[in-house]
Design a protein around this motif. Structure first.
Motif, PDB file in Angstrom:
ATOM      1  N   ALA A 142      49.552 -40.052  -5.247  1.00  0.00           N
ATOM      2  CA  ALA A 142      49.519 -39.883  -3.791  1.00  0.00           C
ATOM      3  C   ALA A 142      50.884 -40.195  -3.182  1.00  0.00           C
ATOM      4  O   ALA A 142      51.353 -39.483  -2.280  1.00  0.00           O
ATOM      5  CB  ALA A 142      48.447 -40.782  -3.181  1.00  0.00           C
ATOM      6  N   GLU A 143      51.527 -41.235  -3.678  1.00  0.00           N
ATOM      7  CA  GLU A 143      52.855 -41.593  -3.173  1.00  0.00           C
ATOM      8  C   GLU A 143      53.878 -40.506  -3.472  1.00  0.00           C
ATOM      9  O   GLU A 143      54.811 -40.281  -2.688  1.00  0.00           O
ATOM     10  CB  GLU A 143      53.316 -42.912  -3.796  1.00  0.00           C
ATOM     11  N   ARG A 144      53.728 -39.840  -4.607  1.00  0.00           N
ATOM     12  CA  ARG A 144      54.688 -38.826  -5.030  1.00  0.00           C
ATOM     13  C   ARG A 144      54.276 -37.418  -4.595  1.00  0.00           C
ATOM     14  O   ARG A 144      54.976 -36.457  -4.932  1.00  0.00           O
ATOM     15  CB  ARG A 144      54.836 -38.853  -6.561  1.00  0.00           C
ATOM     16  N   ASN A 145      53.144 -37.307  -3.895  1.00  0.00           N
ATOM     17  CA  ASN A 145      52.634 -35.988  -3.515  1.00  0.00           C
ATOM     18  C   ASN A 145      52.543 -35.083  -4.743  1.00  0.00           C
ATOM     19  O   ASN A 145      53.021 -33.955  -4.758  1.00  0.00           O
ATOM     20  CB  ASN A 145      53.532 -35.340  -2.451  1.00  0.00           C
ATOM     21  N   SER A 146      51.894 -35.611  -5.776  1.00  0.00           N
ATOM     22  CA  SER A 146      51.841 -34.941  -7.065  1.00  0.00           C
ATOM     23  C   SER A 146      50.406 -34.877  -7.568  1.00  0.00           C
ATOM     24  O   SER A 146      49.474 -35.396  -6.945  1.00  0.00           O
ATOM     25  CB  SER A 146      52.733 -35.693  -8.067  1.00  0.00           C
ATOM     26  N   ARG A 147      50.222 -34.215  -8.685  1.00  0.00           N
ATOM     27  CA  ARG A 147      48.952 -34.197  -9.397  1.00  0.00           C
ATOM     28  C   ARG A 147      49.231 -34.638 -10.827  1.00  0.00           C
ATOM     29  O   ARG A 147      50.390 -34.671 -11.260  1.00  0.00           O
ATOM     30  CB  ARG A 147      48.314 -32.802  -9.352  1.00  0.00           C
TER      31      ARG A 147
ATOM     32  N   ASP B 207      57.109 -38.207 -14.983  1.00  0.00           N
ATOM     33  CA  ASP B 207      57.228 -36.900 -14.334  1.00  0.00           C
ATOM     34  C   ASP B 207      57.244 -35.822 -15.416  1.00  0.00           C
ATOM     35  O   ASP B 207      58.112 -35.823 -16.295  1.00  0.00           O
ATOM     36  CB  ASP B 207      58.509 -36.851 -13.508  1.00  0.00           C
TER      37      ASP B 207
ATOM     38  N   LEU C  84      43.381 -36.560  -7.490  1.00  0.00           N
ATOM     39  CA  LEU C  84      44.685 -36.017  -7.864  1.00  0.00           C
ATOM     40  C   LEU C  84      44.883 -35.958  -9.380  1.00  0.00           C
ATOM     41  O   LEU C  84      45.877 -35.421  -9.858  1.00  0.00           O
ATOM     42  CB  LEU C  84      45.813 -36.857  -7.227  1.00  0.00           C
TER      43      LEU C  84
ATOM     44  N   GLN D 273      46.229 -42.745  -9.603  1.00  0.00           N
ATOM     45  CA  GLN D 273      45.858 -41.995  -8.407  1.00  0.00           C
ATOM     46  C   GLN D 273      46.760 -42.377  -7.229  1.00  0.00           C
ATOM     47  O   GLN D 273      47.245 -41.506  -6.495  1.00  0.00           O
ATOM     48  CB  GLN D 273      44.388 -42.251  -8.077  1.00  0.00           C
ATOM     49  N   HIS D 274      47.003 -43.662  -7.046  1.00  0.00           N
ATOM     50  CA  HIS D 274      47.878 -44.117  -5.966  1.00  0.00           C
ATOM     51  C   HIS D 274      49.317 -43.671  -6.193  1.00  0.00           C
ATOM     52  O   HIS D 274      50.016 -43.303  -5.243  1.00  0.00           O
ATOM     53  CB  HIS D 274      47.803 -45.642  -5.836  1.00  0.00           C
TER      54      HIS D 274
END
Length: 311
Positions: free
Chosen positions: A145-150, A34, A185, A141-142
């Motif tokens: 998507a799980e973290r709603n992040s880029r 993060d 993403l 990428q997955h």
């Protein structure tokens, strides 16, 4: 925003026999971090380096400590060459213990591809690195998507030519003429960092060189290779850290296949075999472990989520 940091341990050189003192495998790993935590994580990592190796940093200012790297291969060598209960081994083990605590506290996730060499056949460096980079990017990428992040990818700098084909392998997937962006993403193609100014690249080196590599050496390669890289001195690392390294994995389901964060391609084995000892495996309910029994079951009937074949 998340950053994927990529590093490797091993090389593509040809190994000619079981006792040939060439590295028998190549380990490439990615850490998902993060971005909001990088500043605090870097500060904590610097403090750990000063705490455990004060003699190396006596005359350095706090931030300059990052520049002087503690290489995972050096720690691995010290553990191999000294008795398990020696002070130097116990000291290094405590340092690695703190590194894993740091990873856990910042919710860092691990993916890796371990490629075991065939006798007398060098690895195709370009093919190995491009396919593995794409594999890591797909998992990243997955994760995003799980973290709603880029996110973005920072790989350890090797040389301009090799960096070029790694970056291009991501670029071509992001700008495909058919099918569009494979990693929407991920903001850009991979970029490359000098590790002495990236704490997370240094941590990736420690995870790759001091943990994944010796664990794989003892659990995957010891029956095929008998050299310094599969030394029994690494049993201490296997016993002490396998379960905790496994817990860092980012596992996901891609195209109907359940994918472990750490995968192995081993031409000397007919089945899919992970690097973690059976006692270290904690399988989630409803998910089949990637072993021969699971593959046999897969052949008999088609479950909703199957185990992906090694690539």
């Amino acid at each position: 925003m998340h950053i994927c940091y990529i590093d490797e341990s091993g090389d593509s050189q040809q190994v000619n026999s079981a006792k040939h003192e060439i590295q028998p495998m190549l380990v490439i790993a990615g850490l998902f971090v993060d971005a909001a935590n990088i500043s605090k994580l870097t500060d904590d990592f610097i403090r750990l380096k000063r705490k455990f190796y004060p003699n190396l940093f006596n005359n350095l200012k706090h931030l300059d400590i990052l520049i002087a790297e503690i290489k995972g291969s050096d720690i691995r060598s010290q553990i191999r060459k000294n008795p398990p209960k020696s002070k130097i081994v116990e000291h290094n083990i405590k340092f690695l213990d703190e590194i894993l605590k740091l990873c856990s506290s910042y919710d860092i996730k691990l993916v890796s591809r371990i490629l075991v060499k065939e006798y007398k056949i060098p690895l195709d460096d370009r093919k190995v690195y491009t396919l593995t980079s794409q594999d890591i990017a797909k998992k990243f990428q997955h994760h995003l998507a799980e973290r709603n992040s880029r996110g973005m990818i920072i790989a350890d700098f090797r040389d301009p030519h090799k960096n070029g084909y790694v970056a291009h392998s991501i670029f071509t997937q992001k700008h495909k003429a058919k099918g569009g962006d494979a990693y929407p993403l991920i903001e850009e193609t991979a970029v490359f960092g000098i590790s002495n100014n990236h704490a997370c690249l240094q941590i990736a080196d420690l995870i790759c060189s001091t943990l994944l590599y010796p664990i794989a050496g003892r659990t995957v390669c010891k029956d095929t290779f008998d050299n310094v890289h599969t030394h029994q001195g690494y049993d201490l690392i296997v016993k002490r850290f396998s379960k905790r390294v496994k817990a860092l994995q980012f596992n996901c389901t891609i195209d109907g296949y359940f994918i472990n964060g750490v995968t192995v391609k081993n031409p000397h084995s007919n089945g899919v075999r992970g690097i973690f000892p059976e006692k270290a495996v904690a399988v989630a309910k409803g998910v089949n472990p990637p072993n021969a029994m699971a593959l046999a079951f897969q052949a008999a009937q088609t479950p909703k989520a199957t185990v992906a074949p090694a690539i």
